[in-house]
Motif scaffolding. Structure first.
Motif, short mmCIF file in Angstrom:
data_model
loop_
_atom_site.label_atom_id
_atom_site.label_comp_id
_atom_site.label_asym_id
_atom_site.label_seq_id
_atom_site.Cartn_x
_atom_site.Cartn_y
_atom_site.Cartn_z
N ARG A 1 13.17 100.79 40.98
CA ARG A 1 13.64 101.94 41.74
C ARG A 1 15.15 102.17 41.68
O ARG A 1 15.59 103.31 41.76
N ALA A 2 15.91 101.11 41.59
CA ALA A 2 17.34 101.19 41.91
C ALA A 2 18.17 101.69 40.74
O ALA A 2 19.00 100.97 40.21
N GLY B 1 17.81 103.47 50.35
CA GLY B 1 17.78 104.73 51.09
C GLY B 1 18.88 104.82 52.13
O GLY B 1 19.64 103.89 52.35
N ASP B 2 18.92 105.95 52.79
CA ASP B 2 19.89 106.19 53.85
C ASP B 2 19.17 106.60 55.14
O ASP B 2 17.99 106.95 55.13
N ALA C 1 7.50 94.32 50.30
CA ALA C 1 8.57 94.41 49.31
C ALA C 1 8.92 95.86 49.00
O ALA C 1 10.10 96.20 48.87
N ALA C 2 7.92 96.71 48.88
CA ALA C 2 8.17 98.12 48.61
C ALA C 2 8.95 98.76 49.75
O ALA C 2 9.89 99.55 49.52
N ALA C 3 8.58 98.43 50.98
CA ALA C 3 9.28 98.98 52.14
C ALA C 3 10.72 98.48 52.18
O ALA C 3 11.66 99.25 52.44
N ALA C 4 10.93 97.19 51.91
CA ALA C 4 12.28 96.64 51.93
C ALA C 4 13.15 97.28 50.85
O ALA C 4 14.31 97.62 51.10
N ALA C 5 12.60 97.45 49.65
CA ALA C 5 13.37 98.05 48.57
C ALA C 5 13.73 99.50 48.89
O ALA C 5 14.86 99.93 48.66
N ARG D 1 11.51 92.92 41.97
CA ARG D 1 10.74 93.77 41.06
C ARG D 1 10.78 95.23 41.51
O ARG D 1 10.93 96.14 40.69
N GLU D 2 10.65 95.44 42.81
CA GLU D 2 10.68 96.80 43.34
C GLU D 2 12.05 97.43 43.13
O GLU D 2 12.16 98.60 42.75
#
Length: 285
Positions: free
Chosen positions: A23-24, A183-184, A174-178, A18-19
């Motif tokens: 975002r992606a 990210g880089d 989940a938000a942190a993992a996404a 979902r995240e």
């Protein structure tokens, strides 16, 4: 970029999907699990089973980044073997960057300690993956909710010692993992996903009492007595051993850690434990 999520049919996997969908922008997301038909709309499902390593080559083919979420299997040695299978499958498939969900306080331990499987996975990842990141999570706030519901009849939460834990919600992990996946700058990093503060056993019992309006205490009991009670209640030996192992980690201070990694990676501060508990436990008006 093509991003895969292993263990995508579980609660955390679904939350990560979902995240990522939110975002992606421009990234393709692949949901990998034993039940690929459960992939949400707009996400490709692929069969991938840690217990069947032969399924992983196709599941991981063409991925730029892969999140590996361990199973909840508590049988001694099984989850460790699954973690190794997932990592080796990713390396063999040429995945460029592998992210592993691990646990706060992970250190060298032997089975049946619950941390042994995470240690094995982290070490295999660091040794073999071309690029890697570890996201260690503190204890689920949702698991505390389950504990409360099981302990309501006894009127007390139980532990083998007083302790402090920085409970964190599944959605925040989940938000942190996404955020990490899209990210880089995270290669070779080990992050700790935690709540914004730690709570002692007495503090969390008091918080729950305040929310529910029902008295709830916190008691300490010897490890063997706690284990015997679980066996008497019909739980398998390996589940009782896992619970004692978790309680030992609590007592050792392994989860008494607070970081800003949720906000750094996920772009928002972690939910307050009070809010998470209230959403699940507050009596209806």
């Amino acid at each position: 970029m093509i991003i895969g999520v292993g263990g995508a049919s579980g609660n955390l996997g679904q939350a990560v999907l979902r995240e990522l969908q939110a975002r992606a922008g421009g990234h393709k997301v692949i949901a990998i699990s034993r039940t690929p038909e459960t992939a949400p709309a707009g996400v490709e499902g692929r069969l991938g089973d840690y217990d069947k390593p032969e399924t992983l080559a196709e599941a991981y083919a063409g991925l730029d980044r892969l999140l590996l979420i361990p199973t909840s299997d508590m049988r001694p040695g099984v989850r460790g073997d699954q973690n190794i299978a997932g990592i080796r499958g990713a390396v063999a498939a040429g995945v460029k960057h592998v992210v592993l969900i691990s646990a706060a306080g992970t250190r060298q331990q032997e089975e049946p300690a619950i941390g042994a499987s995470y240690w094995r996975g982290e070490q295999e990842l660091i040794r073999t993956a071309p690029k890697w990141t570890v996201l260690r999570m503190n204890y689920y706030a949702e698991s505390l909710i389950d504990e409360v519901q099981m302990s309501a009849a006894q009127g007390a939460l139980a532990g083998i010692a007083e302790n402090r834990v920085a409970f964190v919600s599944r959605d925040d992990i989940a938000a942190a993992a996404a955020g990490l996946l899209i990210g880089d700058g995270h290669v070779g990093a080990i992050y700790n996903a935690t709540g914004s503060r730690t709570y002692t056993g007495a503090e969390r019992a008091a918080l729950i009492s305040e929310i529910t309006g029902k008295p709830l205490g916190y008691i300490t009991v010897p490890a063997e007595a706690l284990r015997a009670g679980m066996i008497q209640a019909g739980l398998p030996d390996f589940v009782a051993n896992a619970v004692i192992s978790i309680q030992s980690n609590f007592a050792d201070g392994a989860l008494d850690i607070v970081t800003g990694d949720i906000e750094k990676l996920g772009g928002r501060p972690p939910k307050d434990l009070r809010d998470v508990l209230a959403a699940a436990l507050k009596p209806a008006a």
